[in-house]
Design an enzyme around this catalytic site. Structure first.
Site, mmCIF file in Angstrom:
data_model
loop_
_atom_site.group_PDB
_atom_site.id
_atom_site.type_symbol
_atom_site.label_atom_id
_atom_site.label_comp_id
_atom_site.label_asym_id
_atom_site.label_seq_id
_atom_site.Cartn_x
_atom_site.Cartn_y
_atom_site.Cartn_z
ATOM 1 N N HIS A 264 -66.829 7.497 67.891
ATOM 2 C CA HIS A 264 -67.250 7.716 66.495
ATOM 3 C C HIS A 264 -67.254 6.354 65.814
ATOM 4 O O HIS A 264 -68.034 5.478 66.161
ATOM 5 C CB HIS A 264 -66.285 8.739 65.878
ATOM 6 C CG HIS A 264 -66.690 9.311 64.565
ATOM 7 N ND1 HIS A 264 -67.907 9.083 63.986
ATOM 8 C CD2 HIS A 264 -66.011 10.117 63.689
ATOM 9 C CE1 HIS A 264 -67.974 9.733 62.825
ATOM 10 N NE2 HIS A 264 -66.821 10.367 62.625
ATOM 11 N N HIS A 305 -76.751 8.993 70.374
ATOM 12 C CA HIS A 305 -76.208 9.669 69.204
ATOM 13 C C HIS A 305 -76.257 11.166 69.433
ATOM 14 O O HIS A 305 -77.204 11.661 70.034
ATOM 15 C CB HIS A 305 -77.004 9.310 67.942
ATOM 16 C CG HIS A 305 -76.246 9.606 66.697
ATOM 17 N ND1 HIS A 305 -76.259 10.851 66.116
ATOM 18 C CD2 HIS A 305 -75.435 8.830 65.947
ATOM 19 C CE1 HIS A 305 -75.480 10.819 65.050
ATOM 20 N NE2 HIS A 305 -74.958 9.617 64.919
ATOM 21 N N ASP A 363 -74.266 1.485 64.741
ATOM 22 C CA ASP A 363 -73.106 0.660 65.076
ATOM 23 C C ASP A 363 -73.465 -0.553 65.917
ATOM 24 O O ASP A 363 -72.753 -1.553 65.907
ATOM 25 C CB ASP A 363 -72.062 1.497 65.820
ATOM 26 C CG ASP A 363 -71.419 2.489 64.887
ATOM 27 O OD1 ASP A 363 -71.136 2.093 63.750
ATOM 28 O OD2 ASP A 363 -71.216 3.636 65.280
HETATM 29 N N1 CMC Z 1 -74.542 4.979 77.830
HETATM 30 C C1 CMC Z 1 -74.924 5.587 78.984
HETATM 31 N N2 CMC Z 1 -75.224 6.896 79.077
HETATM 32 C C2 CMC Z 1 -75.141 7.636 77.971
HETATM 33 C C3 CMC Z 1 -74.751 7.074 76.727
HETATM 34 C C4 CMC Z 1 -74.461 5.703 76.686
HETATM 35 N N3 CMC Z 1 -74.093 5.117 75.524
HETATM 36 N N4 CMC Z 1 -74.742 8.041 75.775
HETATM 37 C C5 CMC Z 1 -75.117 9.175 76.404
HETATM 38 N N5 CMC Z 1 -75.357 8.938 77.727
HETATM 39 C C6 CMC Z 1 -75.874 9.880 78.717
HETATM 40 C C7 CMC Z 1 -74.809 10.866 79.160
HETATM 41 O O1 CMC Z 1 -74.103 10.398 80.294
HETATM 42 C C8 CMC Z 1 -75.651 12.091 79.467
HETATM 43 O O2 CMC Z 1 -76.298 11.876 80.701
HETATM 44 P P1 CMC Z 1 -76.617 13.137 81.678
HETATM 45 O O3 CMC Z 1 -77.519 14.037 80.888
HETATM 46 O O4 CMC Z 1 -77.245 12.522 82.859
HETATM 47 O O5 CMC Z 1 -75.279 13.761 81.969
HETATM 48 C C9 CMC Z 1 -76.722 12.057 78.379
HETATM 49 O O6 CMC Z 1 -76.872 10.666 78.054
HETATM 50 C C10 CMC Z 1 -76.379 12.853 77.132
HETATM 51 O O7 CMC Z 1 -75.135 12.385 76.651
HETATM 52 P P2 CMC Z 1 -74.027 13.278 75.950
HETATM 53 O O8 CMC Z 1 -72.669 12.739 76.273
HETATM 54 O O9 CMC Z 1 -74.295 14.716 76.244
HETATM 55 O O10 CMC Z 1 -74.357 13.016 74.450
HETATM 56 P P3 CMC Z 1 -73.414 13.369 73.251
HETATM 57 O O11 CMC Z 1 -74.293 13.841 72.172
HETATM 58 O O12 CMC Z 1 -72.305 14.267 73.658
HETATM 59 O O13 CMC Z 1 -72.745 11.955 72.877
HETATM 60 C C11 CMC Z 1 -72.377 9.850 71.882
HETATM 61 C C12 CMC Z 1 -73.183 11.152 71.859
HETATM 62 C C13 CMC Z 1 -72.703 9.029 70.649
HETATM 63 C C14 CMC Z 1 -70.851 10.174 71.855
HETATM 64 C C15 CMC Z 1 -72.736 9.087 73.178
HETATM 65 O O14 CMC Z 1 -74.123 8.774 73.189
HETATM 66 C C16 CMC Z 1 -71.913 7.814 73.365
HETATM 67 O O15 CMC Z 1 -70.808 7.883 73.891
HETATM 68 N N6 CMC Z 1 -72.436 6.630 72.893
HETATM 69 C C17 CMC Z 1 -71.694 5.417 72.951
HETATM 70 C C18 CMC Z 1 -70.709 5.362 71.787
HETATM 71 C C19 CMC Z 1 -71.376 5.110 70.463
HETATM 72 O O16 CMC Z 1 -72.216 4.218 70.325
HETATM 73 N N7 CMC Z 1 -70.972 5.916 69.435
HETATM 74 C C20 CMC Z 1 -71.461 5.742 68.079
HETATM 75 C C21 CMC Z 1 -72.258 6.894 67.598
HETATM 76 S S1 CMC Z 1 -73.094 6.506 66.081
HETATM 77 C C22 CMC Z 1 -71.877 6.435 64.917
HETATM 78 C C23 CMC Z 1 -71.498 7.740 64.321
HETATM 79 O O17 CMC Z 1 -72.367 8.415 63.741
HETATM 80 O O18 CMC Z 1 -70.304 8.062 64.441
#
Ligand code: CMC
Length: 424
Positions: A264, A305, A363
């Site tokens: 987050h 995201h 971010d």
């Molecule tokens: N790097 C590599 N792979 C990723 C990433 C990433 N940053 N983010 C998502 N994926 C992949 C994930 O492994 C999954 O792959 P598969 O479908 O093959 O299993 C797919 O993309 C979908 O990911 P998810 O985990 O289901 O997506 P989510 O909606 O649960 O997570 C997130 C969203 C923001 C937590 C995630 O993208 C992440 O961890 N990003 C890095 C951390 C980050 O930058 N966070 C800031 C978010 S913006 C600030 C805010 O609003 O708080």
């Protein structure tokens, strides 16, 4: 209300569920009656769950839209300042010129901290993470205003909002000063909100501090872009804490705690840590491969995201601001920033990221700007928390001024069935 219904079949039972429409966005199916039918809905991570009704912020993730009280974020970033956005989020409408001036003056009247608050800072270890300090100090504010925390009193709620908006920069800057061992700088009310923050961060009592207008404007944009973001993890935490009737300072402290995590608000700090770990443009490919490897927990920080599956509209504004700041400071060739630019380009073209719609988020760029301004990474999430306080407060305020019930999710229990304690 509605006369449209969804029909759910559970075994041989057919259950009718009302459907409601918002102003824009997906309809919702009211599942509140399901508990009487002996079933729960199951949605870990709240991916398909509208947990409340709200008129503050609207996000259309598929189309990269973010509206505060109906106004697009890019228009607010261009025409407003942070305090005007605070007024908008809190009150629902943009202020008139007179209201805006009065609001700015009111906030300036509340910028100082009670002098006893120094003791709270002094109680922390010198190397304490500033988020730990902020969490503690904001929670402790409730100890200073316990006679003005009646959640049912609208006037008290407004004063609390003003106090929080005004004092958060002072708290944030003091967290930093404490870690440096430098004297705390008092707020200066002749400066704008963001200039004053820079002054309290980088000024020292023995010299006059002149804020750079380009950097002050960039900080103001960062504050605007982080001011609110619908029912994200920290806002939902604030609402859940508030649903118990807890006081607003305690609720905001709970939001700060939730924001701290790297998935987050901790992401912009994690972005810079990641860039430092990559260290050299030659290593980028290796890290991209790591991010794609399902057996490796590593993720590209600042990409992806939960809601935006197109682009993050805040990231567009931030990218432009990053460019302005780097040019102003002559940092276009900074090695870490070069890695960031290269990483952005590669990830935007790589099939893995394109397929999954993993774009750079707000971010990614805010981390780069804050680093260029000279703000240490450990302060990044603190600044996010400071800017997001108005969003948290507005949601809390919206909730407690209407009808609400204590938040109490249920579960799919997978533990042991009833069993008897073994005889000894
Ligand atoms: N790097 C590599 N792979 C990723 C990433 C990433 N940053 N983010 C998502 N994926 C992949 C994930 O492994 C999954 O792959 P598969 O479908 O093959 O299993 C797919 O993309 C979908 O990911 P998810 O985990 O289901 O997506 P989510 O909606 O649960 O997570 C997130 C969203 C923001 C937590 C995630 O993208 C992440 O961890 N990003 C890095 C951390 C980050 O930058 N966070 C800031 C978010 S913006 C600030 C805010 O609003 O708080």
């Amino acid at each position: 209300m509605t006369d449209r219904k969804a029909t759910l079949s559970v075994g041989d039972k057919s259950i009718e569920l009302p459907i409601y429409s918002g102003t824009v966005g997906p309809d919702v199916i009211d599942v509140r009656g399901l508990v009487q039918e002996g079933v729960f809905t199951y949605d870990p991570g709240f991916v398909s769950t509208a947990a409340c009704e709200s008129a503050i912020t609207y996000i259309d993730g598929a189309n990269g839209v973010l509206l505060h009280r109906g106004y697009p974020i890019d228009q607010l970033a261009e025409h407003s300042d942070y305090l005007e956005v605070c007024y908008l989020l809190l009150n629902g409408e943009l202020p008139s010129e007179e209201e805006n001036k009065r609001f700015h003056d009111t906030i300036k009247n509340h910028t100082m901290l009670h002098d006893q608050m120094r003791n709270f800072f002094n109680g922390f270890r010198r190397d304490a993470h500033p988020m730990a300090i902020m969490c503690g100090v904001v929670g402790a504010l409730s100890a200073f205003y316990h006679d003005q925390m009646d959640v049912t009193d609208e006037t008290q709620r407004q004063i609390t909002a003003h106090r929080l908006i005004a004092k958060m920069p002072t708290i944030a800057a003091w967290c930093y000063k404490y870690s440096l061992g430098q004297p705390f700088m008092y707020p200066r009310n002749d400066l704008s909100y963001s200039e004053n923050f820079l002054q309290m961060m980088f000024g020292v009592p023995c010299e006059e501090y002149k804020p750079n207008p380009v950097l002050a404007k960039a900080m103001d944009k960062i504050f605007i872009l982080h001011a609110d973001h619908e029912q994200n993890a920290s806002t939902s935490t604030v609402r859940l804490a508030g649903s118990t009737g807890a006081n607003p300072y305690a609720c905001i402290a709970s939001g700060i705690a939730a924001l701290w995590g790297p998935a987050h608000g901790g992401a912009n700090e994690a972005v810079l840590d990641m860039l430092a770990e990559i260290g050299d443009e030659a290593n980028i490919e290796k890290f991209i491969e790591k991010a794609k490897d399902k057996d490796d927990p590593f993720r590209l920080m600042g990409f992806g995201h939960r809601v935006y599956k197109n682009f993050d509209p805040r990231a567009k504004v931030m990218a432009q601001t990053a460019h302005e700041v780097l040019t102003e400071l002559g940092l276009e060739n900074d090695p870490l920033l070069k890695i960031a630019q290269r990483l952005e380009k590669i990830a935007l073209e790589d099939e893995y990221f394109v397929e999954r719609k993993l774009y750079p988020n707000v971010d990614f760029y805010s981390g780069i700007i804050l680093k260029a301004i000279g703000i240490p990474t450990s302060m990044f999430t603190v600044i996010f928390a400071m800017a997001r306080t108005i969003g948290w407060f507005s949601h809390w305020n919206e909730m407690v001024s209407g009808n609400y019930r204590i938040g109490r999710p249920r579960q799919l229990y997978t533990g042991s069935e009833k069993r008897d304690y073994p005889k000894k």
